[in-house]
Motif scaffolding. Structure first.
Motif, short mmCIF file in Angstrom:
data_model
loop_
_atom_site.label_atom_id
_atom_site.label_comp_id
_atom_site.label_asym_id
_atom_site.label_seq_id
_atom_site.Cartn_x
_atom_site.Cartn_y
_atom_site.Cartn_z
N GLU A 86 0.83 -1.21 0.00
CA GLU A 86 0.00 0.00 0.00
C GLU A 86 0.87 1.26 0.00
OE1 GLU A 86 -3.33 2.01 -0.58
OE2 GLU A 86 -3.27 -0.18 -0.43
N PHE A 87 1.91 1.27 0.81
CA PHE A 87 2.83 2.40 0.85
C PHE A 87 3.54 2.56 -0.49
CE2 PHE A 87 7.20 3.92 1.46
CZ PHE A 87 6.94 5.18 1.93
N THR A 88 4.04 1.45 -1.02
CA THR A 88 4.74 1.49 -2.30
C THR A 88 3.82 1.96 -3.41
OG1 THR A 88 6.12 -0.34 -1.54
CG2 THR A 88 6.15 0.11 -3.88
N LEU A 89 2.58 1.51 -3.37
CA LEU A 89 1.59 1.92 -4.38
C LEU A 89 1.35 3.43 -4.33
CD1 LEU A 89 -0.35 0.97 -6.59
CD2 LEU A 89 -2.05 0.55 -4.81
N ARG A 90 1.22 3.97 -3.11
CA ARG A 90 1.05 5.43 -2.97
C ARG A 90 2.27 6.17 -3.51
NH1 ARG A 90 -1.09 4.41 2.17
NH2 ARG A 90 0.90 4.97 3.12
N GLN A 91 3.45 5.66 -3.21
CA GLN A 91 4.68 6.30 -3.68
C GLN A 91 4.75 6.28 -5.20
OE1 GLN A 91 5.43 7.86 -0.79
NE2 GLN A 91 7.56 7.60 -1.35
N GLU A 92 4.40 5.16 -5.82
CA GLU A 92 4.43 5.05 -7.28
C GLU A 92 3.40 5.97 -7.92
OE1 GLU A 92 6.37 3.45 -9.50
OE2 GLU A 92 7.66 2.72 -7.89
N ARG A 93 2.23 6.07 -7.32
CA ARG A 93 1.21 6.98 -7.86
C ARG A 93 1.65 8.44 -7.76
NH1 ARG A 93 -3.97 3.80 -5.37
NH2 ARG A 93 -4.21 2.33 -7.10
N THR A 94 2.30 8.79 -6.66
CA THR A 94 2.82 10.15 -6.50
C THR A 94 3.89 10.43 -7.55
OG1 THR A 94 2.38 10.11 -4.13
CG2 THR A 94 3.99 11.72 -4.91
#
Length: 116
Positions: free
Chosen positions: A48-56
């Motif tokens: 979830e954290f990695t997904l948010r980082q990639e989306r940012t």
């Protein structure tokens, strides 16, 4: 060999910006691929954290396109003006410089057309 002509310098600026724009497209594709893998992979506790980082990161990459298009357009205008100025008598540009400039103009116009 003497210093490069203004036409050669303007040509290299346009080529560099077009190359930079292409690299942003590749980066965006890579980020979209990573996001898709993370969305379908699940499982990892940090997903979830990695997904948010990639989306940012993807949003930041997308935000660069208007700026790079503006820079390409400005450099393209300058190159076209330089090419017109060098057509007169006493120009310092070689036929090779003129050919490279025309190729850079075509490349920049293609990049602008594809990104619109």
């Amino acid at each position: 060999m003497g210093p490069p002509s203004q036409l050669a310098i303007s040509t290299s600026v346009v080529n560099r910006l077009v190359k930079e724009e292409r690299s942003y497209h590749k980066e965006m594709e890579h980020q979209q691929s990573s996001i898709a893998k993370l969305e379908h992979g699940g499982g990892d506790e940090n997903a979830e954290f990695t997904l948010r980082q990639e989306r940012t990161a993807l949003e930041q990459t997308k935000a660069m396109f208007p700026e790079i298009r503006t820079k390409i357009q400005e450099a393209l205008n300058k190159l076209e003006q330089q090419l017109e100025q060098d057509k007169g008598p006493g120009d310092q540009s070689t036929p090779e410089d003129i050919t490279k400039a025309k190729e850079a103009i075509a490349s920049a116009l293609t990049a602008i057309r594809e990104s619109s």
